[in-house]
Design an enzyme around this catalytic site. Structure first.
Site, PDB file in Angstrom:
ATOM      1  N   PHE A 227      -8.117  -0.460   8.326  1.00 18.05           N
ATOM      2  CA  PHE A 227      -7.525   0.627   7.550  1.00 18.05           C
ATOM      3  C   PHE A 227      -8.356   1.893   7.726  1.00 18.05           C
ATOM      4  O   PHE A 227      -9.513   1.850   8.149  1.00 18.05           O
ATOM      5  CB  PHE A 227      -7.451   0.252   6.061  1.00 18.05           C
ATOM      6  CG  PHE A 227      -8.795  -0.007   5.439  1.00 18.05           C
ATOM      7  CD1 PHE A 227      -9.511   1.005   4.827  1.00 18.05           C
ATOM      8  CD2 PHE A 227      -9.360  -1.281   5.455  1.00 18.05           C
ATOM      9  CE1 PHE A 227     -10.759   0.770   4.258  1.00 18.05           C
ATOM     10  CE2 PHE A 227     -10.603  -1.532   4.890  1.00 18.05           C
ATOM     11  CZ  PHE A 227     -11.300  -0.503   4.292  1.00 18.05           C
ATOM     12  N   CYS A 228      -7.732   3.030   7.411  1.00 16.24           N
ATOM     13  CA  CYS A 228      -8.424   4.317   7.435  1.00 16.24           C
ATOM     14  C   CYS A 228      -7.760   5.213   6.386  1.00 16.24           C
ATOM     15  O   CYS A 228      -6.930   4.751   5.611  1.00 16.24           O
ATOM     16  CB  CYS A 228      -8.389   4.943   8.823  1.00 16.24           C
ATOM     17  SG  CYS A 228      -6.725   5.181   9.482  1.00 16.24           S
ATOM     18  N   THR A 229      -8.100   6.479   6.355  1.00 12.69           N
ATOM     19  CA  THR A 229      -7.639   7.356   5.274  1.00 12.69           C
ATOM     20  C   THR A 229      -6.123   7.520   5.263  1.00 12.69           C
ATOM     21  O   THR A 229      -5.473   7.282   4.246  1.00 12.69           O
ATOM     22  CB  THR A 229      -8.304   8.735   5.384  1.00 12.69           C
ATOM     23  OG1 THR A 229      -9.711   8.577   5.488  1.00 12.69           O
ATOM     24  CG2 THR A 229      -7.978   9.579   4.152  1.00 12.69           C
TER      25      THR A 229
END
Length: 299
Positions: A173-175
């Site tokens: 996941f990331c922003t």
């Protein structure tokens, strides 16, 4: 103000012809923020009044290559940016590997509502693809910190720490989701077979998942003047050290090494006298701007 985060990987053969009309539209609708354009697509975070944001979205939807963008929305009482910048870049998110092409293939998207089940699966290895200072502010339960300081280091982390034979199922996941497009594409190229990523990233998760059901821990770093947002997508408790650009917590601000706009516990030891003097001068200019009722860029 509405804060709009978006991206789309799509081949844009005449990217320079998009910049001018888009910039004009932004300026005429009180839109601030940054938009990156490249041959591989578009990536941006902007803010503006609701009517202005609607005008930008309408422009994208009318464009034959930019329609169908998945938006992430939040709000803030004022612009969290100082100006509008539209840049043409080689990569709209930089991983530094020319062979990585999300349009050729990415991992399996996981909707926000299904993400918790994946996090709690003991067979899944969960990786936070963001940088170490982002991880320190907040992350998901059971997530591994790759300890990168820049996204271009992520392929090296994969090569040295992950193994397709051992890590059978990897979730990341990331922003806002864009880094995972390239990270998952790269991992598929390296022989990983089951690669999952959170669709829309942390911002979409915080937008869609009720706080009482959330497995998110802490706050989420964002690349604007809010610094962080909480689970309600409201401005969080962190501020930014203008000397080293590291987020500082309320506890950090109680440290003897914290001097507003000049130093913090993360950079105090490594600061040169010259850097301190420059930071002090910048702090002085910020205060002078305030006394004149003006907004100092970078303040």
């Amino acid at each position: 103000m509405i804060v709009l985060t978006f991206y789309k990987f799509v081949t844009l053969p005449k990217v320079s012809k998009i910049k001018a009309p888009l910039l004009k539209l932004c300026k005429s609708n009180d839109i601030m923020g940054t938009i990156l354009l490249g041959a591989e697509g578009i990536n941006g975070t902007i803010s503006g009044p609701e009517a202005g944001i609607d005008a930008i979205k309408a422009y994208f939807e009318a464009h034959p290559l930019l329609s169908g963008i998945d938006y992430k929305l939040s709000s803030y009482p004022k612009h969290p940016f100082y100006r509008i910048k539209i840049k043409i870049k080689k990569e709209i998110v930089t991983i530094g590997r020319q062979e990585v092409d999300p349009q050729a293939g990415v991992g399996t998207y996981v909707e926000a509502k299904d993400w918790n089940a994946l996090l709690e699966d003991p067979e899944v290895f969960v990786v936070d693809t963001r940088n170490i200072y982002e991880y320190d502010v907040g992350t998901f339960k059971n997530a591994v910190n790759p300890e990168t300081t820049n996204f271009v280091e992520f392929p090296d982390y994969v090569q040295s720490q992950l193994d397709p034979a051992k890590h059978k199922k990897v979730a990341m996941f990331c922003t806002g989701g864009i880094r995972c497009e390239k990270a998952s594409s790269y991992m598929l190229q390296q022989g990983f077979e089951e690669v999952y990523h959170l669709k829309g990233g942390i911002l979409k998760y915080l937008q869609d998942v009720p706080e009482q059901e959330s497995l998110w821990q802490g706050e989420c770093f964002v690349f604007d003047n809010r610094v962080t947002v909480d689970h309600k997508l409201q401005k969080g408790s962190y501020e930014l050290c203008h000397a080293c650009r590291h987020p500082v917590s309320q506890q950090d601000m109680q440290s003897e090494h914290y001097v507003q706009n000049i130093s913090c516990p993360h950079c105090n030891e490594g600061q040169t006298q010259r850097n301190r003097e420059r930071a002090a001068e910048r702090a002085k200019q910020i205060e002078l701007a305030k006394s004149r009722g003006e907004q100092h860029i970078g303040g």
